[in-house]
Design a protein around this motif. Structure first.
Motif, short mmCIF file in Angstrom:
data_model
loop_
_atom_site.label_atom_id
_atom_site.label_comp_id
_atom_site.label_asym_id
_atom_site.label_seq_id
_atom_site.Cartn_x
_atom_site.Cartn_y
_atom_site.Cartn_z
N GLY A 3 9.31 -5.78 -10.54
CA GLY A 3 10.32 -6.30 -11.46
C GLY A 3 9.99 -7.70 -11.93
O GLY A 3 10.19 -8.04 -13.10
N ALA A 4 9.46 -8.55 -11.03
CA ALA A 4 9.09 -9.91 -11.43
C ALA A 4 7.91 -9.89 -12.39
O ALA A 4 7.85 -10.70 -13.32
CB ALA A 4 8.76 -10.73 -10.19
N LEU A 5 6.96 -8.99 -12.16
CA LEU A 5 5.81 -8.90 -13.05
C LEU A 5 6.19 -8.38 -14.44
O LEU A 5 5.63 -8.82 -15.45
CB LEU A 5 4.72 -8.02 -12.43
N ILE A 6 7.13 -7.47 -14.48
CA ILE A 6 7.54 -6.91 -15.78
C ILE A 6 8.33 -7.93 -16.59
O ILE A 6 8.19 -8.02 -17.81
CB ILE A 6 8.35 -5.61 -15.56
N ASN A 7 9.16 -8.72 -15.91
CA ASN A 7 9.99 -9.70 -16.62
C ASN A 7 9.23 -10.93 -17.08
O ASN A 7 9.75 -11.70 -17.87
CB ASN A 7 11.17 -10.13 -15.75
N ASN A 8 8.03 -11.13 -16.60
CA ASN A 8 7.25 -12.30 -17.03
C ASN A 8 6.38 -12.00 -18.18
O ASN A 8 5.78 -11.23 -18.59
CB ASN A 8 6.41 -12.86 -15.88
N VAL B 280 10.69 -5.48 -6.05
CA VAL B 280 10.97 -6.85 -6.49
C VAL B 280 9.73 -7.44 -7.16
O VAL B 280 9.83 -8.09 -8.21
CB VAL B 280 11.42 -7.71 -5.29
N ILE B 281 8.56 -7.21 -6.58
CA ILE B 281 7.32 -7.73 -7.18
C ILE B 281 7.07 -7.09 -8.54
O ILE B 281 6.71 -7.76 -9.51
CB ILE B 281 6.13 -7.52 -6.23
N ALA C 30 9.24 -2.37 2.70
CA ALA C 30 8.06 -2.39 1.83
C ALA C 30 8.40 -1.90 0.43
O ALA C 30 7.91 -2.46 -0.56
CB ALA C 30 6.94 -1.55 2.44
N ALA C 31 9.23 -0.87 0.34
CA ALA C 31 9.61 -0.35 -0.98
C ALA C 31 10.43 -1.39 -1.74
O ALA C 31 10.22 -1.59 -2.94
CB ALA C 31 10.39 0.95 -0.83
N ILE C 32 11.34 -2.08 -1.06
CA ILE C 32 12.15 -3.10 -1.72
C ILE C 32 11.28 -4.27 -2.18
O ILE C 32 11.42 -4.75 -3.31
CB ILE C 32 13.29 -3.57 -0.79
N PRO D 172 6.31 2.59 -4.74
CA PRO D 172 7.35 2.31 -3.74
C PRO D 172 8.38 3.43 -3.58
O PRO D 172 8.87 3.64 -2.47
CB PRO D 172 8.00 1.03 -4.25
N ILE D 173 8.68 4.14 -4.63
CA ILE D 173 9.72 5.16 -4.53
C ILE D 173 9.23 6.35 -3.71
O ILE D 173 9.86 6.75 -2.72
CB ILE D 173 10.18 5.62 -5.93
N ILE D 174 8.12 6.91 -4.09
CA ILE D 174 7.62 8.13 -3.43
C ILE D 174 7.23 7.84 -1.98
O ILE D 174 7.68 8.50 -1.04
CB ILE D 174 6.44 8.73 -4.21
N PHE D 175 6.37 6.83 -1.79
CA PHE D 175 5.88 6.56 -0.45
C PHE D 175 6.95 5.93 0.44
O PHE D 175 6.92 6.09 1.66
CB PHE D 175 4.63 5.68 -0.50
N GLY D 176 7.90 5.22 -0.15
CA GLY D 176 9.00 4.68 0.63
C GLY D 176 9.87 5.79 1.22
O GLY D 176 10.21 5.77 2.40
#
Length: 81
Positions: A76-81, A73-74, A67-69, A34-38
Motif C-alpha cells: 500500500g505504501a509503494l502504490i501510494n507513492n 502495508v508495504i 507477515a501478510a499485514i 500476502p493474501i494467498i500465502f497468508g
C-alpha cells in the motif's frame, strides 16, 4: 506419558511438518503474495497446532497473519507513492 492429560494429543511428525510449512508460508506471504500465502500459512499453523504441535503451530499461524499485514502495508505504501 502417564503425566499427559487425556485431552492432549501427542505430537506427530505430520504436525511438525505442517508447522514448518506454516512458517514457510509466512515468509512467502511477506515476499510474494500476502493474501494467498497468508491464508495458507494460517491454515497450516492451526492444523499443526490441532494435531499436537501446540505452541509452534499457533506461532506459525500468528506469523502468517503478521507477515501478510506487513506485506499489505508495504504494498500500500509503494502504490501510494
Amino acid at each position: 506419558m502417564a503425566d499427559m492429560p487425556s485431552t492432549a494429543r501427542p505430537r506427530s511428525s505430520a504436525a511438525r511438518i505442517l508447522t514448518i510449512v506454516g512458517f514457510v508460508f509466512a515468509v512467502l506471504a511477506l515476499l510474494l503474495n500476502p493474501i494467498i500465502f497468508g491464508v495458507l500459512g494460517v491454515i497450516a499453523g492451526v492444523v499443526g497446532a490441532v494435531l499436537g504441535d501446540k505452541p509452534l503451530g499457533w506461532y506459525a499461524a500468528v506469523a502468517s497473519v503478521v507477515a501478510a499485514i506487513i506485506s499489505l502495508v508495504i504494498i500500500g505504501a509503494l502504490i501510494n507513492n
